[in-house]
Design an enzyme around this catalytic site. Structure first.
Site, short mmCIF file in Angstrom:
data_model
loop_
_atom_site.label_atom_id
_atom_site.label_comp_id
_atom_site.label_asym_id
_atom_site.label_seq_id
_atom_site.Cartn_x
_atom_site.Cartn_y
_atom_site.Cartn_z
N LYS A 75 53.24 40.83 -82.60
CA LYS A 75 52.23 41.37 -82.08
C LYS A 75 51.42 41.60 -83.53
O LYS A 75 50.77 42.72 -83.27
CB LYS A 75 52.41 42.79 -81.32
CG LYS A 75 53.36 42.44 -80.02
CD LYS A 75 53.73 43.77 -79.41
CE LYS A 75 54.21 43.17 -78.10
NZ LYS A 75 55.50 42.36 -78.32
O1 LIG Z 1 55.34 40.75 -76.86
C1 LIG Z 1 57.00 41.58 -75.69
O2 LIG Z 1 57.87 40.48 -76.35
C2 LIG Z 1 56.62 42.57 -75.06
C3 LIG Z 1 55.51 42.58 -74.46
C4 LIG Z 1 55.76 43.28 -73.18
O3 LIG Z 1 55.10 43.20 -72.44
N1 LIG Z 1 56.87 43.70 -73.28
C5 LIG Z 1 57.45 43.47 -74.07
O4 LIG Z 1 58.57 44.80 -74.02
N2 LIG Z 1 58.19 43.05 -74.79
C6 LIG Z 1 59.00 43.32 -76.11
O5 LIG Z 1 60.11 43.01 -75.08
C7 LIG Z 1 61.45 43.22 -76.06
C8 LIG Z 1 61.68 43.94 -74.76
O6 LIG Z 1 63.55 44.60 -75.44
P1 LIG Z 1 64.04 44.70 -74.26
O7 LIG Z 1 63.55 46.36 -73.10
O8 LIG Z 1 65.08 45.06 -74.81
O9 LIG Z 1 64.19 43.35 -72.77
C9 LIG Z 1 61.07 44.25 -76.87
O10 LIG Z 1 61.46 43.41 -78.34
C10 LIG Z 1 59.36 44.17 -76.61
O11 LIG Z 1 58.41 45.24 -78.37
#
Ligand SMILES: O=C(O)c1cc(=O)[nH]c(=O)n1[C@@H]1O[C@H](COP(=O)(O)O)[C@@H](O)[C@H]1O
Length: 278
Positions: A101
């Site tokens: 990011k």
């Molecule tokens: O860019 C991302 O991957 C991201 C964008 C977003 O809008 N929301 C989001 O949760 N993420 C990332 O996706 C992952 C979500 O993790 P879980 O919630 O464990 O599945 C994390 O690494 C967040 O930083």
């Protein structure tokens, strides 16, 4: 707008998901997961966690997304592990999307682009997440680097967290700010390269018109944040779901540390995603 046949990153991406399915495996070595897996909360524990993830997921996932923050916590030792994860996953045939990011201006943005997208850089991945909230055009070095190297820059449009609304849904002259990001990314992809992707959370009605993007859409939020494979067709109605890359981190990782159980959790969710999207 004229469009041309997929090539460059678009071809690489479509080939990978065609073979392995659309689910992206997130590698997020949270403290809680290290503890749950019986590993020390240290760079050594991180390395063991990463090795298990690579063994379980790299041979089966089309896209693997290490969350850079969880490696950065351990400083130089964490980055050494991250370099190895990126290299080993790519060698096993997965595309690696570094979830960093990044977003800055001018020469600093150019340095971020080099760090994550240039051949020969220690952390060179196939794709990186970037934030447009210093201005879409400020991302130009990463957009150009991605296009030149047949890689992809995934730009945040509508994130999975509720707080994103105050900026991403703000009015920008009759369009939401998030839609201006979608439209800018769509214009970049008119050449068929698919080198600009978007990040659109799977957790909510995003309100975006994604129909013309011609590039990948990372959709985090499956599992721990509450989205299900069955939600995807409705949340992404109107988008070309061949490009959709739903992502789960904790929802899959909680099945570890057993390699077989972890891989089974991934393939079970992947198969549910494919069944739901058709
Ligand atoms: O860019 C991302 O991957 C991201 C964008 C977003 O809008 N929301 C989001 O949760 N993420 C990332 O996706 C992952 C979500 O993790 P879980 O919630 O464990 O599945 C994390 O690494 C967040 O930083």
């Amino acid at each position: 707008m004229t469009t041309s046949a997929p090539h460059g990153y678009a071809s690489r991406h479509r080939a990978a998901v065609g073979q392995r399915g659309r689910l992206c495996a997130g590698i997020d070595p949270h403290t809680e997961l290290l503890e749950q897996w019986g590993l020390p909360v240290s760079a050594a524990g991180l390395a063991q966690f990463a090795d298990i993830c690579v063994e379980a997921l790299a041979p089966v996932a089309a896209v693997i997304k290490p969350q850079v923050a969880f490696f950065e916590v351990f400083g130089a030792a964490g980055f050494t592990v991250l370099e190895r994860v990126i290299r080993d996953c790519r060698q096993a045939g997965a595309l690696v999307l570094a979830d960093a990011k990044r977003g800055d201006i001018g020469t600093t943005m150019a340095a971020y682009a080099s760090a994550w997208l240039d051949d020969g850089a220690p952390l060179c991945a196939d794709a990186v997440t970037i934030s447009p909230y210093l201005g879409f055009e400020a991302l130009r070095p990463a957009l150009d680097a991605a296009s030149a190297a047949q890689r992809c820059a995934f730009v945040l449009a509508r994130t999975s967290n509720p707080d994103g609304a105050e900026i991403q849904l703000a009015d920008a002259g009759g369009r939401a700010v998030g839609q201006t990001i979608v439209d800018a990314a769509t214009a970049e992809n008119a050449d068929g390269s698919g080198s600009v992707g978007l990040v659109v959370g799977a957790t909510r009605a995003h309100g975006l018109d994604l129909a013309s993007l011609q590039g990948p859409i990372l959709a985090p939020g499956l599992g721990a944040q509450g989205a299900t494979p069955e939600d995807l067709p409705e949340v992404f109605a109107g988008a070309d779901t061949r490009w959709l890359v739903p992502a789960s981190s904790r929802g899959v990782l909680r099945a570890g540390p057993d390699v077989t159980a972890l891989r089974d959790a991934f393939t079970h969710t992947r198969d549910a995603v494919e069944k739901s999207l058709g």
